[in-house]
Design a protein around this motif. Structure first.
Motif, PDB file in Angstrom:
ATOM      1  N   VAL A  30       8.418   1.186   5.137  1.00 41.00           N
ATOM      2  CA  VAL A  30       8.522  -0.443   5.733  1.00 41.00           C
ATOM      3  C   VAL A  30       7.337  -0.979   4.680  1.00 41.00           C
ATOM      4  CG1 VAL A  30       7.621  -1.541   7.486  1.00 41.00           C
ATOM      5  CG2 VAL A  30       8.859   0.419   8.175  1.00 41.00           C
ATOM      6  N   TYR A  31       6.232  -0.436   4.462  1.00 39.34           N
ATOM      7  CA  TYR A  31       5.382  -1.199   3.367  1.00 39.34           C
ATOM      8  C   TYR A  31       6.513  -1.588   2.030  1.00 39.34           C
ATOM      9  CZ  TYR A  31       1.386  -1.665   0.107  1.00 39.34           C
ATOM     10  OH  TYR A  31       0.859  -2.306  -0.840  1.00 39.34           O
ATOM     11  N   ARG A  32       6.901  -0.704   1.611  1.00 37.77           N
ATOM     12  CA  ARG A  32       7.827  -0.669   0.197  1.00 37.77           C
ATOM     13  C   ARG A  32       8.647  -2.006   0.592  1.00 37.77           C
ATOM     14  NH1 ARG A  32       9.843   3.992   0.065  1.00 37.77           N
ATOM     15  NH2 ARG A  32      11.935   3.274   1.066  1.00 37.77           N
ATOM     16  N   GLU A  33       9.463  -2.088   1.668  1.00 38.13           N
ATOM     17  CA  GLU A  33      10.430  -3.187   1.937  1.00 38.13           C
ATOM     18  C   GLU A  33       9.709  -4.481   2.032  1.00 38.13           C
ATOM     19  OE1 GLU A  33      12.263  -1.826   5.416  1.00 38.13           O
ATOM     20  OE2 GLU A  33      13.478  -0.356   4.418  1.00 38.13           O
ATOM     21  N   HIS A  34       8.614  -4.551   2.683  1.00 38.28           N
ATOM     22  CA  HIS A  34       7.663  -5.797   2.890  1.00 38.28           C
ATOM     23  C   HIS A  34       7.149  -6.074   1.584  1.00 38.28           C
ATOM     24  CE1 HIS A  34       7.880  -5.409   7.380  1.00 38.28           C
ATOM     25  NE2 HIS A  34       9.227  -5.817   6.941  1.00 38.28           N
ATOM     26  N   ARG A  35       6.780  -5.154   0.572  1.00 39.77           N
ATOM     27  CA  ARG A  35       6.162  -5.435  -0.662  1.00 39.77           C
ATOM     28  C   ARG A  35       7.265  -6.304  -1.713  1.00 39.77           C
ATOM     29  NH1 ARG A  35       3.281  -6.728  -3.434  1.00 39.77           N
ATOM     30  NH2 ARG A  35       2.662  -5.515  -5.046  1.00 39.77           N
ATOM     31  N   ASP A  36       8.464  -5.693  -1.440  1.00 40.86           N
ATOM     32  CA  ASP A  36       9.510  -6.214  -2.171  1.00 40.86           C
ATOM     33  C   ASP A  36       9.712  -7.616  -2.409  1.00 40.86           C
ATOM     34  OD1 ASP A  36      11.410  -5.991  -4.117  1.00 40.86           O
ATOM     35  OD2 ASP A  36      13.080  -5.713  -2.511  1.00 40.86           O
ATOM     36  N   GLY A  37       9.278  -8.256  -3.689  1.00 42.67           N
ATOM     37  CA  GLY A  37       9.137  -9.462  -3.638  1.00 42.67           C
ATOM     38  C   GLY A  37       8.200 -10.389  -2.751  1.00 42.67           C
ATOM     39  N   GLU A  38       7.203  -9.574  -2.382  1.00 48.06           N
ATOM     40  CA  GLU A  38       6.166 -10.045  -1.709  1.00 48.06           C
ATOM     41  C   GLU A  38       6.519 -10.886  -0.488  1.00 48.06           C
ATOM     42  OE1 GLU A  38       3.076 -12.183  -4.458  1.00 48.06           O
ATOM     43  OE2 GLU A  38       2.276 -10.034  -4.754  1.00 48.06           O
ATOM     44  N   ILE A  39       7.775 -10.399   0.301  1.00 48.63           N
ATOM     45  CA  ILE A  39       8.084 -11.040   1.248  1.00 48.63           C
ATOM     46  C   ILE A  39       7.193 -11.408   2.432  1.00 48.63           C
ATOM     47  CG2 ILE A  39       9.094  -8.982   2.184  1.00 48.63           C
ATOM     48  CD1 ILE A  39      11.473 -10.341   3.107  1.00 48.63           C
ATOM     49  N   ALA A  40       6.446 -10.155   2.563  1.00 46.27           N
ATOM     50  CA  ALA A  40       5.188  -9.925   3.691  1.00 46.27           C
ATOM     51  C   ALA A  40       3.896  -9.868   3.234  1.00 46.27           C
ATOM     52  CB  ALA A  40       6.066  -9.330   4.648  1.00 46.27           C
ATOM     53  N   ILE A  41       4.047  -8.646   2.385  1.00 45.97           N
ATOM     54  CA  ILE A  41       2.783  -8.168   1.888  1.00 45.97           C
ATOM     55  C   ILE A  41       2.533  -8.274   0.527  1.00 45.97           C
ATOM     56  CG2 ILE A  41       1.395  -5.924   1.808  1.00 45.97           C
ATOM     57  CD1 ILE A  41       3.232  -4.825   3.997  1.00 45.97           C
ATOM     58  N   LEU A  42       1.314  -8.799   0.284  1.00 43.45           N
ATOM     59  CA  LEU A  42       0.945  -9.144  -1.003  1.00 43.45           C
ATOM     60  C   LEU A  42       0.280  -7.998  -1.808  1.00 43.45           C
ATOM     61  CD1 LEU A  42      -0.867 -12.650  -0.588  1.00 43.45           C
ATOM     62  CD2 LEU A  42       1.738 -12.136  -1.140  1.00 43.45           C
ATOM     63  N   ARG A  43       0.041  -8.183  -3.157  1.00 46.04           N
ATOM     64  CA  ARG A  43      -0.444  -7.164  -4.108  1.00 46.04           C
ATOM     65  C   ARG A  43      -1.825  -6.697  -3.384  1.00 46.04           C
ATOM     66  NH1 ARG A  43      -0.444  -5.039  -8.889  1.00 46.04           N
ATOM     67  NH2 ARG A  43      -2.357  -4.787 -10.201  1.00 46.04           N
ATOM     68  N   PRO A  44      -2.245  -5.644  -3.238  1.00 46.31           N
ATOM     69  CA  PRO A  44      -3.421  -4.982  -2.898  1.00 46.31           C
ATOM     70  C   PRO A  44      -4.614  -5.494  -3.740  1.00 46.31           C
ATOM     71  CG  PRO A  44      -1.900  -3.109  -2.996  1.00 46.31           C
ATOM     72  CD  PRO A  44      -1.388  -4.212  -3.757  1.00 46.31           C
ATOM     73  N   GLU A  45      -5.821  -5.579  -3.091  1.00 45.43           N
ATOM     74  CA  GLU A  45      -6.761  -5.943  -3.723  1.00 45.43           C
ATOM     75  C   GLU A  45      -7.935  -4.596  -3.765  1.00 45.43           C
ATOM     76  OE1 GLU A  45     -11.152  -8.790  -2.588  1.00 45.43           O
ATOM     77  OE2 GLU A  45      -9.388  -8.661  -1.237  1.00 45.43           O
ATOM     78  N   LEU A  46      -8.698  -4.815  -4.682  1.00 47.84           N
ATOM     79  CA  LEU A  46      -9.727  -3.558  -5.132  1.00 47.84           C
ATOM     80  C   LEU A  46     -11.042  -4.099  -4.935  1.00 47.84           C
ATOM     81  CD1 LEU A  46     -10.533  -0.589  -5.656  1.00 47.84           C
ATOM     82  CD2 LEU A  46     -10.456  -1.517  -8.290  1.00 47.84           C
ATOM     83  N   VAL A  47     -11.803  -3.602  -4.016  1.00 40.27           N
ATOM     84  CA  VAL A  47     -13.347  -3.807  -4.022  1.00 40.27           C
ATOM     85  C   VAL A  47     -14.262  -2.813  -4.296  1.00 40.27           C
ATOM     86  CG1 VAL A  47     -15.359  -4.655  -2.345  1.00 40.27           C
ATOM     87  CG2 VAL A  47     -12.734  -5.635  -2.164  1.00 40.27           C
ATOM     88  N   VAL A  48     -14.785  -2.691  -5.333  1.00 40.66           N
ATOM     89  CA  VAL A  48     -15.737  -1.671  -5.984  1.00 40.66           C
ATOM     90  C   VAL A  48     -17.073  -1.922  -5.403  1.00 40.66           C
ATOM     91  CG1 VAL A  48     -16.663  -0.629  -7.981  1.00 40.66           C
ATOM     92  CG2 VAL A  48     -14.267  -1.643  -8.102  1.00 40.66           C
ATOM     93  N   LEU A  49     -17.415  -0.982  -4.698  1.00 41.85           N
ATOM     94  CA  LEU A  49     -18.778  -1.119  -4.092  1.00 41.85           C
ATOM     95  C   LEU A  49     -20.146  -0.996  -4.875  1.00 41.85           C
ATOM     96  CD1 LEU A  49     -17.875   0.506  -0.655  1.00 41.85           C
ATOM     97  CD2 LEU A  49     -18.042  -1.915  -1.007  1.00 41.85           C
ATOM     98  N   PRO A  50     -21.202  -1.474  -4.659  1.00 42.04           N
ATOM     99  CA  PRO A  50     -22.219  -0.903  -5.302  1.00 42.04           C
ATOM    100  C   PRO A  50     -22.828   0.470  -5.183  1.00 42.04           C
ATOM    101  CG  PRO A  50     -22.768  -3.205  -4.220  1.00 42.04           C
ATOM    102  CD  PRO A  50     -21.143  -2.596  -3.760  1.00 42.04           C
ATOM    103  N   PRO A  51     -23.478   0.901  -5.984  1.00 43.45           N
ATOM    104  CA  PRO A  51     -23.878   2.379  -5.799  1.00 43.45           C
ATOM    105  C   PRO A  51     -24.873   2.438  -4.660  1.00 43.45           C
ATOM    106  CG  PRO A  51     -24.183   1.772  -8.285  1.00 43.45           C
ATOM    107  CD  PRO A  51     -23.827   0.627  -7.476  1.00 43.45           C
ATOM    108  N   GLY A  52     -24.463   3.456  -3.742  1.00 42.18           N
ATOM    109  CA  GLY A  52     -25.414   3.525  -2.509  1.00 42.18           C
ATOM    110  C   GLY A  52     -24.674   3.075  -1.463  1.00 42.18           C
ATOM    111  N   SER A  53     -23.614   2.374  -1.446  1.00 45.49           N
ATOM    112  CA  SER A  53     -22.937   1.507  -0.482  1.00 45.49           C
ATOM    113  C   SER A  53     -22.452   2.361   0.910  1.00 45.49           C
ATOM    114  CB  SER A  53     -21.662   0.800  -1.059  1.00 45.49           C
ATOM    115  OG  SER A  53     -22.095  -0.506  -1.864  1.00 45.49           O
ATOM    116  N   VAL A  54     -22.106   3.515   0.349  1.00 47.78           N
ATOM    117  CA  VAL A  54     -21.476   4.627   1.342  1.00 47.78           C
ATOM    118  C   VAL A  54     -22.600   4.841   2.422  1.00 47.78           C
ATOM    119  CG1 VAL A  54     -20.535   6.701   1.693  1.00 47.78           C
ATOM    120  CG2 VAL A  54     -19.562   5.307   0.007  1.00 47.78           C
TER     121      VAL A  54
END
Length: 552
Positions: free
Chosen positions: A495-519
Motif C-alpha cells: 500500500v505504501y508503494r502504491e501511494h508513493r508511486d508518482g507521489e499520488i498520496a505519500i511524499l518522499r520521506p523526511e530525515l531529521v538527524v537529532l543532536p547528540p544526547g537527544s535519545v
C-alpha cells in the motif's frame, strides 16, 4: 504487557570457539594479571551438571517443535480439563472438548475488556471463575484496555513455573550452542526495575519481572546480582552507578535486561574504570568472561554494533526473547543467524493466530501453531494456565521460517504508522532504517518514525524519520539515506508503494538527524527512566514535536 520484536543476529568469531567451553580471560586485550575476579560459591561440578541439563532440555524443545500438534494440543487439553468445572468451563462445555477443533468451535476469542469482569472477581478472591484455584498475583501491565483502564493480568502458580522453565530454555540453548560448561562459576547481572508487590485485599498487584525475582529458586540466588539494596533503587542512573561500583571486580558472565540499556551500563563501567586510574578501552578488559546478554523488549539489531564496540570483541551474543505478562516467554534466539526467534511450544502457552485482516471480527479464522503460513501477518492469541482463553494480545507476528518454526514480532494492532491505510509496522520501519544505515555506512544510537499529514495544504502525507547517529553526522549523505529508507519500505509494504508511486498520496520521506544526547533527553522528557523503557519506533504527534524542539 512487555513484548519484543524478534530479529537477533548472533555472531561468533569462529566455529572452533562455538564448540569450545568459554575460558577465563578470553578478551582481546589481556586483563591486569594482579586483579582477581570474585566468583560464585558453586564448585565446577555444578556448571557441568547445568550444562548436561541444558543438553537434555534442548533435545526436548527440538522434539516438541517436530511434533507441534502433540505439544500444543496436549497443553490446551490440560488447561481445559483443569478448568472444566469453573463458570467459564461450564459455559463453553470444556468437559466435552476432546481436540482443538472442538475448542475452536465453542470458545470465542476475547480481549482484556471481555475478560475484565471475571478478572475483577478473581482479584476479590473468588475461585472457580476462570480457573478453580485462588489467583494470588496480578500483573499490572504497562498497556491499557480499550476502555482506557489499567490491565491486571492473572498470573497463577502454574504459569510462574512454566515461565521459569522458558526463561531457562533461552539460556540453555545458548550454553549448548557455545559448549559452555562453566557458566555457573560467574554471576548474572540483572538490569530490572525495583520489586513491586502491593497488597490488594486477598491478592497482590505486581509486575512480571518482580514476580520472577520473588519466585527465583533458592539454589539460583547466589549467582544473581544485584543485591536487594541496589535492586530496589528507583533512580536508574543511581542504580547503574551503584552496580558498577560494587561489582567492578566480580566475574560477570551474563547481563540480563532490556536491550537498549546495555550500552548505558557499559558506558558507566568504562567511566568507573577510568576514575580508578585504569587505562582500559573496552568492557572485556574489566569483565573478561562476559559474552552473553539476555535481552528482550526491542530488536537486538540496532544495538549490537554499539554493544560490540563497547565490549571490544565481536563474539558477544545477545539472547533475545519474545515475552508477555500473559503467559511468559513465547520464543527465544536459536543462534541460526536467521530472522526471527524459535518458538517454545511446550512451556504452558497455547497459541492461535488470526489473519490481520480479520483481527476485529468476533468469530475470525483461527489458525493453530501447526498450521501457520510462512510470512503471513497474524494477530496472536494465547490460552494460558492463568485463565485467559484465546486472548488477543494486540501483537502482530509473522513466521519467517516454518522448519524450524521461527516467529518475529511485527508490531502492535494499535501501533502502526498509517496515513493511507498502509498500516506500516514498526518492524518495517526498523528494516528500512537499517537499510538506510547500511547504505550510508553509519550507525545509530536509536531512531523512530512519525507522519506529517496535510503537507502544504494538500491531503498528502509523508513519513518522518528521527535518528541520533553514533559519532559525527557531518558526513552523512542524507539523500542516500532517504532513498534507501524509501526503497526498503516500498519493497515491504504494497500500500505504501502504491501511494508513493508518482507521489499520488505519500511524499518522499523526511530525515531529521537529532543532536547528540537527544535519545536520553527524550526518554527523560517523556518521564521514562525505567530499565523497561524503550525508545518508541512509532511516534505520535506530541512526541514528534518534542523531538523537533531539540533542533531549535
Amino acid at each position: 504487557m512487555e513484548s519484543s520484536e524478534a530479529q537477533p543476529r548472533a555472531s561468533v568469531s569462529s566455529t572452533e570457539e562455538k564448540r569450545t567451553p568459554t575460558r577465563v580471560n578470553g578478551s582481546r586485550k589481556p586483563v591486569d594479571p594482579g586483579r582477581k575476579l570474585k566468583q560464585t560459591i558453586y564448585p565446577p561440578v555444578v556448571g557441568q551438571a547445568f550444562w548436561a541439563t541444558a543438553q537434555v532440555r534442548v533435545k526436548m524443545w527440538d522434539r516438541a517443535l517436530r511434533r507441534l500438534r502433540d505439544a500444543q494440543e496436549s497443553t490446551l487439553l490440560r488447561f481445559v480439563r483443569h478448568a472444566q468445572d469453573t463458570e467459564y468451563g461450564k459455559r463453553y462445555g470444556f468437559g466435552t472438548i476432546r481436540r482443538y477443533e472442538d475448542y475452536r468451535q465453542r470458545v470465542p476469542v476475547g480481549d482484556y475488556d471481555s475478560f475484565a469482569p471475571s478478572i475483577e472477581r478473581m482479584r476479590r478472591g473468588e475461585r472457580n471463575v476462570l480457573v478453580p484455584e485462588l489467583i494470588k498475583y496480578f500483573g499490572n501491565s504497562s498497556g491499557s484496555s480499550n476502555k482506557g483502564k489499567s490491565k491486571f493480568l492473572p498470573i497463577s502458580e502454574r504459569q510462574i513455573k512454566f515461565q521459569r522453565g522458558s526463561a531457562a530454555d533461552s539460556l540453555y540453548r545458548y550454553l549448548v550452542w557455545r559448549g559452555e560448561n562453566d557458566f555457573t562459576s560467574g554471576f548474572t547481572l540483572g538490569l530490572f526495575p525495583p520489586t513491586t508487590m502491593k497488597k490488594d485485599g486477598p491478592t497482590w498487584v505486581t509486575t512480571n519481572p518482580s514476580l520472577q525475582s520473588l519466585k527465583m529458586p533458592a539454589f539460583a540466588k547466589p549467582a544473581q546480582l544485584p543485591d536487594k539494596d541496589i535492586r530496589e533503587i528507583d533512580d536508574y542512573d543511581a542504580k547503574l552507578e551503584q552496580i558498577v561500583d560494587r561489582y567492578f571486580d566480580y566475574d560477570i558472565r551474563a547481563v540480563a535486561g532490556t536491550t537498549c540499556w546495555f550500552s548505558l551500563l557499559f558506558d558507566k563501567l568504562l567511566e568507573k574504570a577510568r576514575d580508578k586510574g585504569r587505562h582500559v578501552d573496552s568492557v572485556s578488559e574489566i569483565w573478561p568472561n562476559l559474552r552473553v546478554l539476555v535481552g528482550g523488549g526491542v530488536s537486538a539489531d540496532p544495538y549490537l554494533p554499539v554493544i560490540r564496540e563497547r565490549m571490544g570483541r565481536d563474539d558477544v551474543v545477545l539472547v533475545d526473547t519474545y515475552n508477555a505478562t500473559e503467559g511468559g516467554i513465547f520464543a527465544a534466539t536459536d543462534h541460526s543467524d536467521l530472522p526471527g526467534m524459535l518458538m517454545i511450544p511446550d512451556r504452558g502457552v497455547f497459541f492461535e493466530f488470526v489473519p490481520v485482516e480479520e483481527a476485529d471480527d468476533p468469530w475470525p479464522t483461527r489458525v493453530p501453531l501447526w498450521e501457520v503460513e510462512k510470512d503471513r501477518l497474524y494477530a496472536i492469541h494465547v490460552t494460558t494456565p492463568s485463565g485467559l482463553y484465546s486472548y488477543r494480545l494486540g501483537d502482530l507476528v509473522r513466521f519467517p521460517s516454518l522448519a524450524p518454526l521461527r516467529v518475529e514480532f511485527a508490531g502492535r494492532l494499535s501501533g502502526c504508522l498509517s496515513t493511507t491505510q498502509a498500516l506500516t509496522t514498526h518492524v518495517e520501519i526498523q528494516r528500512s532504517v537499517e537499510a538506510a544505515l547500511e547504505a550510508t555506512g553509519t550507525r545509530s544510537v536509536d531512531y523512530g518514525a512519525a507522519a506529517d499529514v496535510g503537507i502544504d495544504g494538500t491531503a498528502k502525507s509523508r513519513y518522518v524519520v528521527f535518528v541520533e547517529l553514533l559519532g559525527d553526522a557531518g558526513g552523512l549523505d542524507r539523500e542516500k539515506f532517504i532513498d534507501a529508507f524509501d526503497a526498503k519500505l516500498c519493497e515491504q509494504n504494497r500500500v505504501y508503494r502504491e501511494h508513493r508511486d508518482g507521489e499520488i498520496a505519500i511524499l518522499r520521506p523526511e530525515l531529521v538527524v537529532l543532536p547528540p544526547g537527544s535519545v536520553r533527553r527524550f526518554m527523560g522528557d517523556i518521564g521514562n527512566h525505567s530499565v523497561q523503557t524503550k525508545f518508541p519506533r512509532i511516534l505520535d504527534d506530541d512526541r514528534k514535536e518534542i523531538l523537533r524542539s531539540y533542533l531549535r
